[in-house]
Each structure stands twice: as structure tokens, then as C-alpha cells.
Scaffold this motif. Structure first.
Motif, PDB file in Angstrom:
ATOM      1  N   VAL A 608       0.840  -1.211   0.000  1.00 21.44           N
ATOM      2  CA  VAL A 608       0.000   0.000   0.000  1.00 21.44           C
ATOM      3  C   VAL A 608       0.873   1.259   0.000  1.00 21.44           C
ATOM      4  N   LEU A 609       1.928   1.260   0.823  1.00 25.06           N
ATOM      5  CA  LEU A 609       2.826   2.425   0.867  1.00 25.06           C
ATOM      6  C   LEU A 609       3.525   2.631  -0.481  1.00 25.06           C
ATOM      7  N   ILE A 610       3.919   1.527  -1.114  1.00 26.57           N
ATOM      8  CA  ILE A 610       4.518   1.623  -2.448  1.00 26.57           C
ATOM      9  C   ILE A 610       3.520   2.255  -3.416  1.00 26.57           C
ATOM     10  N   PHE A 611       2.274   1.785  -3.346  1.00 22.47           N
ATOM     11  CA  PHE A 611       1.224   2.324  -4.225  1.00 22.47           C
ATOM     12  C   PHE A 611       0.993   3.813  -3.954  1.00 22.47           C
ATOM     13  N   VAL A 612       0.990   4.206  -2.679  1.00 24.59           N
ATOM     14  CA  VAL A 612       0.764   5.617  -2.325  1.00 24.59           C
ATOM     15  C   VAL A 612       1.881   6.492  -2.883  1.00 24.59           C
ATOM     16  N   TYR A 613       3.129   6.058  -2.744  1.00 20.76           N
ATOM     17  CA  TYR A 613       4.255   6.826  -3.300  1.00 20.76           C
ATOM     18  C   TYR A 613       4.119   6.968  -4.816  1.00 20.76           C
ATOM     19  N   ARG A 614       3.781   5.873  -5.483  1.00 23.58           N
ATOM     20  CA  ARG A 614       3.651   5.911  -6.950  1.00 23.58           C
ATOM     21  C   ARG A 614       2.451   6.770  -7.359  1.00 23.58           C
ATOM     22  N   LEU A 615       1.356   6.656  -6.614  1.00 25.63           N
ATOM     23  CA  LEU A 615       0.185   7.468  -6.910  1.00 25.63           C
ATOM     24  C   LEU A 615       0.499   8.954  -6.710  1.00 25.63           C
ATOM     25  N   GLY A 616       1.238   9.262  -5.633  1.00 19.58           N
ATOM     26  CA  GLY A 616       1.639  10.650  -5.396  1.00 19.58           C
ATOM     27  C   GLY A 616       2.474  11.193  -6.542  1.00 19.58           C
ATOM     28  N   SER A 617       3.394  10.369  -7.053  1.00 13.53           N
ATOM     29  CA  SER A 617       4.216  10.783  -8.194  1.00 13.53           C
ATOM     30  C   SER A 617       3.348  11.034  -9.420  1.00 13.53           C
ATOM     31  N   TYR A 618       2.373  10.146  -9.630  1.00 10.84           N
ATOM     32  CA  TYR A 618       1.476  10.299 -10.780  1.00 10.84           C
ATOM     33  C   TYR A 618       0.671  11.596 -10.682  1.00 10.84           C
ATOM     34  N   ILE A 619       0.128  11.878  -9.505  1.00  7.60           N
ATOM     35  CA  ILE A 619      -0.675  13.094  -9.316  1.00  7.60           C
ATOM     36  C   ILE A 619       0.167  14.339  -9.587  1.00  7.60           C
ATOM     37  N   LEU A 620       1.393  14.348  -9.073  1.00  6.26           N
ATOM     38  CA  LEU A 620       2.273  15.500  -9.284  1.00  6.26           C
ATOM     39  C   LEU A 620       2.572  15.710 -10.771  1.00  6.26           C
ATOM     40  N   LEU A 621       2.911  14.624 -11.466  1.00  7.77           N
ATOM     41  CA  LEU A 621       3.226  14.745 -12.890  1.00  7.77           C
ATOM     42  C   LEU A 621       1.985  15.106 -13.696  1.00  7.77           C
ATOM     43  N   LYS A 622       0.840  14.580 -13.289  1.00  7.52           N
ATOM     44  CA  LYS A 622      -0.408  14.890 -13.987  1.00  7.52           C
ATOM     45  C   LYS A 622      -0.752  16.366 -13.832  1.00  7.52           C
ATOM     46  N   LEU A 623      -0.587  16.898 -12.638  1.00  7.24           N
ATOM     47  CA  LEU A 623      -0.870  18.320 -12.410  1.00  7.24           C
ATOM     48  C   LEU A 623       0.073  19.200 -13.216  1.00  7.24           C
ATOM     49  N   ARG A 624       1.336  18.791 -13.332  1.00 11.89           N
ATOM     50  CA  ARG A 624       2.301  19.585 -14.091  1.00 11.89           C
ATOM     51  C   ARG A 624       2.026  19.514 -15.590  1.00 11.89           C
ATOM     52  N   SER A 625       1.496  18.399 -16.047  1.00 12.55           N
ATOM     53  CA  SER A 625       1.287  18.240 -17.499  1.00 12.55           C
ATOM     54  C   SER A 625       0.027  18.941 -17.971  1.00 12.55           C
TER      55      SER A 625
END
Length: 625
Positions: A608-625
Motif C-alpha cells: 500500500v505504501l509503495i502504491f501511495v508513493y507511486r500514486l503521489g508521483s502520478y498526481i504530481l506529474l499529472k498536475l504539471r502536465s
């Protein structure tokens, strides 16, 4: 071969009265970056945007390409394709943008770089190979097609060749419009002419519109452009054909001397940055240049051609053609739309996986240096905690060894930062050009890393498990591998998240090192959970992935192991085996405050923690794009 991969046919690219002003601060006056800038281009034409530093060249280029502009600014004007308003998605469909910095993957060859971009652009396999070879040949890179771009550890192609490769990787998708930000930056006059000549030839052959900002070209380079726009202080000084430059400035009263570089003369004429006089005053030279510049502004405003009539003619032509940008509006069921999107994303992930696999096999910094580093760490650990026996004096060293293996395996994940930042730079460029998004990028990054991380965990375990003399059990060994593997995956996921927050080497390195230090401190080993400060206990203690790894390895090692008391039968830990001068491993766990061995729960929390870190990265990149 002339194969168009873009669906929209661009007959004219037009921008009218582009103005941008920003508010620098509460007390500062509004600053005008662009003031009523207009222009137009047709297929096969190549235009130069020129002016002193800070004149608005790159700002205009970004606005035309629907790139990053100041969010606190006021933007006016129109950008039109075939006399129809453009959108960000439409510009992504018909254009490509080559940035000033070459964001290339160093471990790929020239051919692979262009080929993977062609795949991501959706070019059919039937003629992709021919198109890639043609593009490489047209940019003069045929002899270097099998050469790697180059990494810090391996020399590759030259700076000029990298510039041409950056252009080739975008040209391969046959965009209708190509934006270039300082394509000759860092190149000498010969290389600059070579690059612009090739761009012009390809633009003419492919009916491509090319707009590039350029600083100070030589005479031969300047003459290669069809049109030029001179800007100063965000305003237009001239916009028209290169052939008319000399005549226009002559008629305006500023004749260009014979055998003088026209662009150099004009740039010197409109540049007032170095004529500010002494502090607190303005000298005569500045005043004179200011007058000249204002005179040029006024004369161009009075003489610049109106785009209205031309736009009306094009509008009428579009109506007769039925509208080049008009698309058939057909209803597509949501399930079909999702299926198409899913298949497209799967294809992109597959392409990125192939590219990442090549990079991982060749890039020494990505995994091979890490494997050697972890192997060295394993040998060091094995020799420090060499062949510990079952005496009670070795209980604490065993715990120390387990903590060291988990904590420092995690800490050394910072070595992945340079490799990820290289991939991130490539992603930013490709995402802005519409090749793929953050989901495909992060998913492929996650998948390609798993086998390498497992290999690192296995190699480290083979060395340390037997040298340190951990519990003799095949099941115990594989659980040890499992905990280390989850530890590495979580650590790398956290590292990627930190790089996504601040994609800067020094900052992301500092943040990742700080986070690892935090997890080591609050994990319950250095400071027992019984005495840990309540703030740390109720916050970071429960989300500390290193804590679950350490607990899992502790139970794996101690739950089924028995230790000997000293020669006088004194036992450091009280257990049911005390009468036999032995210590049950469970007594050690109970003394530390550990209850049941919940390996399934802990492994689940780690995932779950791995998923949260990856999801956080996705959200950040999505917001920037």
C-alpha cells in the motif's frame, strides 16, 4: 518518401495581436512582455524570431505552442490554424517542439532514439523503418546511426549532432508545425549553418512550417530563413521576408552598410541593454538609442501589413473547403472510448518498457553500479558480522545486522536519482509533444525496475545471509529476500516521489537522505516504540516502511531460533527455556514489545505504501502536465 502522420492539414498558421503583461508584485508596475505581436506562415516556410535577450522571443514561441506562460499574467490575442482558433490538444496533434536543452537518453543509439519516437507517435510498422532511416539521413546522421548518444561514463556523439538528433526525433512524426528554441545554441557558425540548412530542406520537402528563436546568426545562416520577426522590449520592429529587410530599414532611414551582416546590424540597433549610462542617470548614447527604437516602433506600426484581409480570404476558402479542421462528430460509447484509451496506453507502456530495457542493460549508472555497490555493502556487512554463533552475546549483533541490511539498502536508493532524472527530462519533453502521459511513464518505470531490484535483493541476501549465519532455513532465506525486495521497491518509490516533487538532483538527494534518516530514527529500533515521543509515534511511526521490513526480518530470524546462555547459566532474556540455560528467540521479540508475526499484514502495508508513493508521483506529474 512523404508520409504524413498528422491528421489535420495546416494551410496557414496565424497569430494576431499577441500581448502578455504580468504583475511582478503588489507594489510593482505591470510589465509588458509582448505587445501586439502578429505574424503568419504557410507550409514550407521557415521563420526566425530574433531580438536582444529579454525581448520576448521564447515567450512568444511558448504562447504559439501553447506551452508554459506566466499564470499571473494577462494574455490577449489569437493563435489560429486555417483561420480557426487553436487549442492545446490541437497544437499537440499538429506540432512538435524542440527545446533549447537536449533531453536525450544517453544509452540509446541515434537510430533507436528516432525509432522509439516514431513508435510513440503511432507511425505504422509497415513504413516506420523507411521513415526513420530517411529522417536520420536528411539530418546528416547516417554515419552516426549506430552510435550511442553518450553518458557521463561513455563518450557519444558531438554537441552539434545531439542538436540534429533532437530535431530528428521530433521531425520523424512529420509535424505540420515545428517550434525550435535556439536550435543553434552552443554551435559554431559552420555547425549552425549545417543545422539550419537541413531544417530548411526538410521543411520544403515536407511542407512543414518552422518557427525558431535564434540569437545572432551569421549572414549565411540568416539568408536561409524565409521570414524574420525582430522584437525589442516585447514589441515588433519588423516582420516580413528576409529579402525585404535591407530595403525596409533603408526606407526607414537606417541603411544597412554593404557587406555587413543585416541581423547583427539590426540587433545592435534595437538593443539598449548596454547603454544605461552611469548610476542614477542616462547618458546620451542611451537616449539616442531609445529615440531610434521608438522611431522604429512607430514606423512599423504605421507600415506593418494588416492581416485582416488575408484572414478573410482564408476564411472564405475554408468555408468552400468545408473547414479543414472540422471533425466528424460521432457518438462513441464510453466503454468503447475506455477500451481505445486502455489499448493505446498499453501500447505506449509496451514501447516504453522496450526502451527502458535497452537503457537499463546499457546504462552503468542505472543498475550496474548499484549492483556493485550493494555487493560491496553485502561483503562488508558479511565480514563485520562474520559467522555469528548462537551465544546470547550475539543477539544484539544479530539485531544490528538486520537493521543495517534493511536501513542501508533503503538509504542507498539515492543512487537511482541521476538515472531517473534523465528519464524525467525525456518524459517532460515527450509529454509536452503529446507522445505519452505520466501513467505510461511511471507504469513502465515501475515494471522495468522490479527484476533489477529483485536481482539486487537476491545477490545481497546470498552473501549476507550465510556469511552472517542467519537462521538455517530455506523458508527463512526466501522470507529474508522478500523483505529486502519490498524494502528496495518502497525505497525506490519514495525516491521517485521526491524527484517528482523537486526534479533537481541536489534537492531530491537532500530530501531522500533526510526521509531515510527519519525512517531509521522512528522505526522502533534506535528508539523503542515504548519510549518514542508521542508525536513521532502517532505520525511517522505507522507509515514507516522500514519499520515493517525490520519487524518482518526480526520475526523471521528470532521466532524459531534458540540461543545459549553464558557458562554460568545466566540468561539475558527470561524465557521458558531458562532452566535449560537457553533463550527462546520469541523472548527477545517480546522484550522489544513485538506481539504476533503478522507477515501478511505487514507485506500488505508495504505494498500500500509503495502504491501511495507511486500514486503521489502520478498526481504530481499529472498536475504539471
Amino acid at each position: 518518401m512523404n508520409t504524413t502522420t498528422r491528421q489535420t492539414k495546416v494551410k496557414e498558421f496565424l497569430w494576431k495581436d499577441i500581448s502578455l503583461s504580468i504583475e511582478p508584485g503588489k507594489k510593482g508596475a505591470k510589465k509588458c512582455l509582448l505587445d501586439n505581436v502578429s505574424g503568419s506562415l504557410k507550409p514550407g516556410e521557415i521563420m526566425a524570431l530574433m531580438g536582444p535577450s529579454g525581448s520576448g522571443k521564447t515567450t512568444l514561441l511558448n504562447i504559439l505552442a501553447h506551452r508554459k506562460v506566466p499564470t499571473h499574467g494577462s494574455l490577449d490575442g489569437e493563435v489560429l490554424i486555417n483561420n480557426n482558433p487553436t487549442t492545446r490538444s490541437l497544437i499537440k496533434e499538429v506540432s512538435a517542439y524542440v527545446e533549447q536543452e537536449d533531453s536525450l537518453i544517453g544509452s540509446l543509439t541515434v537510430r533507436e532514439t528516432v525509432d522509439f519516437n516514431a513508435r510513440l507517435a503511432g507511425i505504422p510498422k509497415a513504413y516506420r523503418h523507411e521513415l526513420v532511416e530517411e529522417t536520420i539521413r536528411s539530418l546528416g546522421l547516417k554515419d552516426q546511426s549506430g552510435v550511442q548518444v553518450g553518458t557521463p561514463l561513455q563518450k557519444g556523439i558531438s554537441g552539434g549532432q545531439k542538436r540534429r538528433l533532437s530535431i530528428a526525433s521530433q521531425m520523424v512524426s512529420k509535424p505540420s508545425i515545428l517550434f525550435l528554441d535556439e536550435p543553434t545554441s552552443g554551435l559554431d557558425s559552420v555547425a549552425s549553418k549545417e543545422v539550419i540548412s537541413m531544417i530548411k530542406r526538410v521543411a520544403e520537402e515536407e511542407n512543414m512550417i518552422v518557427i525558431c528563436s535564434i540569437h545572432q546568426p551569421s549572414t549565411s545562416v540568416f539568408q536561409l530563413f524565409d521570414k524574420v520577426t525582430f522584437l525589442s522590449k516585447g514589441k515588433m520592429v519588423y516582420a516580413g521576408t528576409v529579402n525585404d529587410v535591407v530595403d525596409y530599414f533603408g526606407s526607414a532611414g537606417y541603411s544597412i552598410p554593404v557587406h555587413y551582416n543585416p541581423s547583427e546590424y539590426i540587433l545592435d540597433l534595437i538593443n539598449i541593454d548596454f547603454s544605461t549610462g552611469t548610476e542614477g542617470c542616462q547618458d546620451d548614447e542611451y537616449n539616442q538609442k531609445e529615440l531610434v527604437l521608438n522611431d522604429l516602433f512607430e514606423k512599423w506600426d504605421n507600415r506593418r501589413p494588416s492581416l485582416t484581409s488575408e484572414a478573410k480570404e482564408d476564411e472564405q476558402e475554408e468555408k468552400q473547403d468545408g473547414g479543414a479542421l472540422a471533425e466528424e462528430e460521432t457518438y462513441v460509447r464510453p466503454c468503447i472510448r475506455f477500451k481505445n484509451y486502455f489499448l493505446k496506453e498499453c501500447n505506449r507502456i509496451n514501447i516504453l518498457l522496450k526502451r527502458s530495457l535497452i537503457k537499463s542493460r546499457r546504462d552503468l549508472l542505472a543498475y550496474y553500479v548499484r549492483i556493485v555497490m550493494y555487493l560491496g555493502l553485502a561483503i562488508m556487512m558479511g565480514t563485520v558480522w562474520l559467522r555469528l554463533d548462537n551465544d546470547q552475546d550475539n543477539i544484539q549483533p544479530f539485531m544490528n545486522a538486520l537493521f543495517f541490511s534493511g536501513a542501508f539498502m533503503s538509504f542507498m536508493s539515492v543512487a537511482y536519482i541521476p538515472a531517473f532524472l534523465e528519464d524525467y527530462s525525456s518524459y517532460v519533453k515527450d509529454n509536452a509533444n503529446g507522445l505519452y502521459g505520466p501513467f505510461a511513464f511511471l507504469t513502465s518505470n515501475f515494471i522495468i525496475g522490479l527484476p533489477f531490484l529483485f536481482a539486487i535483493s537476491l545477490i545481497f541476501s546470498i552473501v549476507t545471509y550465510f556469511m552472517c549465519n542467519f537462521r538455517h532455513s530455506a523458508i527463512g532465506f526466501w522470507y529474508y529476500v522478500m523483505w529486502l525486495f519490498l524494502d528496495l521497491v518502497a525505497a525506490e518509490s519514495m525516491t521517485i516521489f521526491m524527484c517528482s516533487v523537486f526534479p533537481n538532483f541536489v534537492v531530491s538527494l537532500s530530501l531522500t537522505a533526510f526521509a531515510n534518516g527519519l525512517w531509521m530514527s522512528v522505526g522502533g529500533f534506535l528508539v523503542s516504540q515504548k519510549v518514542l515521543n508521542v508525536f513521532w509515534y502517532y505520525t511517522f511511526y505507522w507509515i514507516d516502511y522500514q519499520r515493517y521490513v525490520f519487524q518482518g526480518m526480526m520475526f523471521n530470524e528470532f521466532s524459531e531460533r534458540v540461543y545459549r546462555c553464558n557458562s554460568e547459566c545466566y540468561c539475558m532474556y527470561n524465557s521458558p527455556l531458562a532452566s535449560q540455560c537457553k533463550i527462546a528467540g520469541n523472548a527477545v521479540l517480546q522484550n522489544l514489545g513485538y506481539g504476533e508475526y503478522k507477515k501478511g499484514l505487514w507485506a500488505g502495508i508495504l505494498i500500500v505504501l509503495i502504491f501511495v508513493y507511486r500514486l503521489g508521483s502520478y498526481i504530481l506529474l499529472k498536475l504539471r502536465s
